[in-house]
Design a protein around this motif. Structure first.
Motif, PDB file in Angstrom:
ATOM      1  N   PRO A 164       6.905  -6.792  18.641  1.00  0.00           N
ATOM      2  CA  PRO A 164       8.107  -5.868  19.357  1.00  0.00           C
ATOM      3  C   PRO A 164       8.878  -7.147  20.046  1.00  0.00           C
ATOM      4  O   PRO A 164       9.810  -6.779  20.532  1.00  0.00           O
ATOM      5  CB  PRO A 164       7.472  -5.011  20.230  1.00  0.00           C
ATOM      6  CG  PRO A 164       6.164  -5.621  20.504  1.00  0.00           C
ATOM      7  CD  PRO A 164       5.748  -6.213  19.090  1.00  0.00           C
TER       8      PRO A 164
ATOM      9  N   ASN B 162      13.577  -6.477  16.174  1.00  0.00           N
ATOM     10  CA  ASN B 162      14.568  -5.659  16.870  1.00  0.00           C
ATOM     11  C   ASN B 162      15.727  -5.561  16.150  1.00  0.00           C
ATOM     12  O   ASN B 162      16.422  -4.361  16.314  1.00  0.00           O
ATOM     13  CB  ASN B 162      14.951  -6.202  18.137  1.00  0.00           C
ATOM     14  CG  ASN B 162      13.830  -5.905  19.374  1.00  0.00           C
ATOM     15  OD1 ASN B 162      13.717  -5.017  20.041  1.00  0.00           O
ATOM     16  ND2 ASN B 162      12.756  -6.815  19.439  1.00  0.00           N
TER      17      ASN B 162
ATOM     18  N   LEU C 138      12.703   1.118  17.516  1.00  0.00           N
ATOM     19  CA  LEU C 138      11.902  -0.209  17.416  1.00  0.00           C
ATOM     20  C   LEU C 138      10.292   0.293  16.832  1.00  0.00           C
ATOM     21  O   LEU C 138       9.744  -0.357  15.991  1.00  0.00           O
ATOM     22  CB  LEU C 138      11.931  -0.852  18.434  1.00  0.00           C
ATOM     23  CG  LEU C 138      10.808  -2.215  18.585  1.00  0.00           C
ATOM     24  CD1 LEU C 138      11.121  -3.223  17.507  1.00  0.00           C
ATOM     25  CD2 LEU C 138      10.737  -2.878  19.999  1.00  0.00           C
TER      26      LEU C 138
ATOM     27  N   ALA D 296      10.108   2.700  24.854  1.00  0.00           N
ATOM     28  CA  ALA D 296       9.761   1.267  24.510  1.00  0.00           C
ATOM     29  C   ALA D 296      10.475   0.487  25.642  1.00  0.00           C
ATOM     30  O   ALA D 296       9.604  -0.795  26.165  1.00  0.00           O
ATOM     31  CB  ALA D 296      10.773   0.874  23.298  1.00  0.00           C
TER      32      ALA D 296
END
Length: 478
Positions: free
Chosen positions: A170, A176, A186, A259
């Motif tokens: 990530p 991304n 994501l 996120a």
């Protein structure tokens, strides 16, 4: 006053425009070493006049760009948060602990497997394949040489591990970017990639293990390893506690927390550890979050690994995503993409196999032509998203294929910037390591199989969901 009549762009006109953009970007990047961001911004001078020639006013085009550009907000905040996280994780000793643990488990018999695992962990933790190649990769290529392992074979394991993390972390800019240009998110994107990358990784690990048995009776020169271990040990406290920020992040993500909140929360945990475990001051930590961690260890390998992170390190990626969204907004709403895709749609018909196959062709061709996996992700995502919506396939299907082909395919093309960097960094010809990049070969095969059979290809539940995901397209048709 009568409103200007808007003309629809023809296929030839749209193709000429796209080729002009590609040519401008590639000439700047390859011919003069310019940034992809600079060249995309300059492409505004091509897109705007071409659109105004069809009857659109500049103010209308800027509104088109804004309508789509604002969709980059969440992705860009995530990217900036990732920069903060990397700085915090280095300062807390989290990333150094991962590398330290990997180097401690090296054995001759499982050297290739260890190389794959170490480079995977390093790349997952840092989000960069190039950074992994220049740190853990350099260390492993030297160790492999002392064992008599062919350089191409070692480099293949290094590249497989490095690009595994670049694809799955990530923290990676490519991870991304892909869902951002496809209209996905994501976390869903990463989860969806497990279906293709997971089996491919297991198969690759088995292959490296079996091949590695040939070198079981070799001995390792531990001088370089001990030097890296000594530097990490003298500058950081290494231990299980340093893994808390990673565990905390994964727990939050598994709980499906937002996120941005998850990433920044993990960064804060890292900052706390940096103060109480590593002896950092709050002012230094805040500087790391902005400009990245900074240290001079006296060793090039270690400096490349540790001098990373910070908000500013992600500034170029944020600008790229934003500018790409602006250009894509104009191309989409004026109708260039629709005109360009119409012949493709007519040939694809109702065949999902042809849709997936076409995506593969466009991705590999663009990667070979542009020498940039980032540019490939942008172009393929922009061109193919409308088609996937027509088939009611969710964005994570396209973003996964982009990563399976663009991200993993980049080092398989000898003249691609990723293959060139790997070759120069590791001192191995691309033609030596390309056959041994097992993960990069196996993943797209599995991906195409899924696309052809429909396995793991998620679809929209109903028409309303399609409309919600395609709101910007529908507004353009009104």
């Amino acid at each position: 006053m009568k409103e200007n009549v808007k003309q629809k762009p023809t296929f030839g006109y749209s193709l000429t425009l796209i080729l002009a953009i590609i040519t401008l970007v590639m000439v700047g990047m390859i011919g003069f070493g310019a940034s992809i961001i600079t060249m995309f911004l300059l492409s505004w001078l091509i897109v705007i006049p071409a659109s105004m020639r069809l009857g659109y006013k500049n103010s209308e085009l800027e509104e088109f760009a804004y309508d789509v550009g604002k969709d980059a907000f969440q992705s860009n905040i995530i990217i900036l948060s990732v920069g903060v996280l990397i700085g915090a994780w280095i300062a807390s000793g989290t990333i150094p602990s991962i590398v330290y643990g990997g180097l401690k488990i090296i054995t001759p018999k499982y050297f290739l497997l260890t190389t794959l695992l170490l480079c995977s962990l390093t790349s997952l933790a840092t989000g960069t394949s190039w950074g992994t190649l220049g740190t853990a990769g350099l260390a492993m290529i030297s160790i492999g040489s002392s064992l008599g392992v062919p350089a191409g074979l070692t480099a293949g394991a290094i590249i497989s591990g490095a690009f595994f993390g670049d694809k799955m972390s990530p923290l990676s800019d490519s991870t991304n970017l892909a869902p951002a240009v496809c209209g996905g998110d994501l976390i869903t994107h990463i989860k969806h990639m497990i279906y293709t990358t997971g089996p491919a990784y297991v198969i690759s690990a088995v292959l490296y293990t079996v091949i590695g048995f040939k070198y079981a009776d070799k001995t390792i020169d531990y001088n370089q390893i001990n030097q890296v271990l000594s530097i990490l040990d003298s500058n950081f406290k290494i231990g299980f506690i340093e893994f808390i920020p990673i565990i905390f992040l994964f727990v939050l993500l598994l709980m499906q927390k937002p996120a941005i909140v998850s990433i920044l929360s993990s960064a804060v945990v890292g900052c706390v550890l940096a103060v109480f475990r590593q002896g950092e001051t709050i002012s230094d930590i805040l500087n790391y979050l902005l400009s990245g961690y900074s240290i001079d260890t006296g060793m090039v390998y270690a400096n490349k690994l540790l001098n990373r992170g910070g908000i500013m390190s992600m500034a170029e990626t944020v600008l790229l995503v934003f500018i790409v969204f602006l250009i894509a907004g104009i191309l989409q709403k004026v109708g260039f993409l629709e005109a360009l895709l119409h012949p493709m749609i007519s040939k694809i018909g109702n065949s999902r196999v042809k849709l997936v196959g076409c995506t593969f062709i466009v991705s590999y061709f663009t990667n070979a032509f542009s020498s940039s996996m980032m540019f490939t992700s942008v172009l393929v995502g922009t061109l193919m998203t409308p088609l996937y919506k027509e088939f009611k396939l969710k964005p994570e299907n396209l973003s996964r294929i982009i990563e399976d082909t663009a991200t993993l395919g980049a080092p398989l093309i000898p003249w691609n910037s990723n293959a060139i960097f790997a070759s120069q960094t590791l001192g191995v010809s691309p033609y030596e390591f390309i056959p041994y990049c097992f993960l990069n070969w196996i993943t797209p095969i599995i991906s195409f199989f899924y696309g052809a059979t429909g396995i793991t290809m998620t679809t929209f539940d109903d028409e309303l969901e399609v409309q919600n995901m395609s709101a910007s397209c529908l507004e353009n048709n009104e």
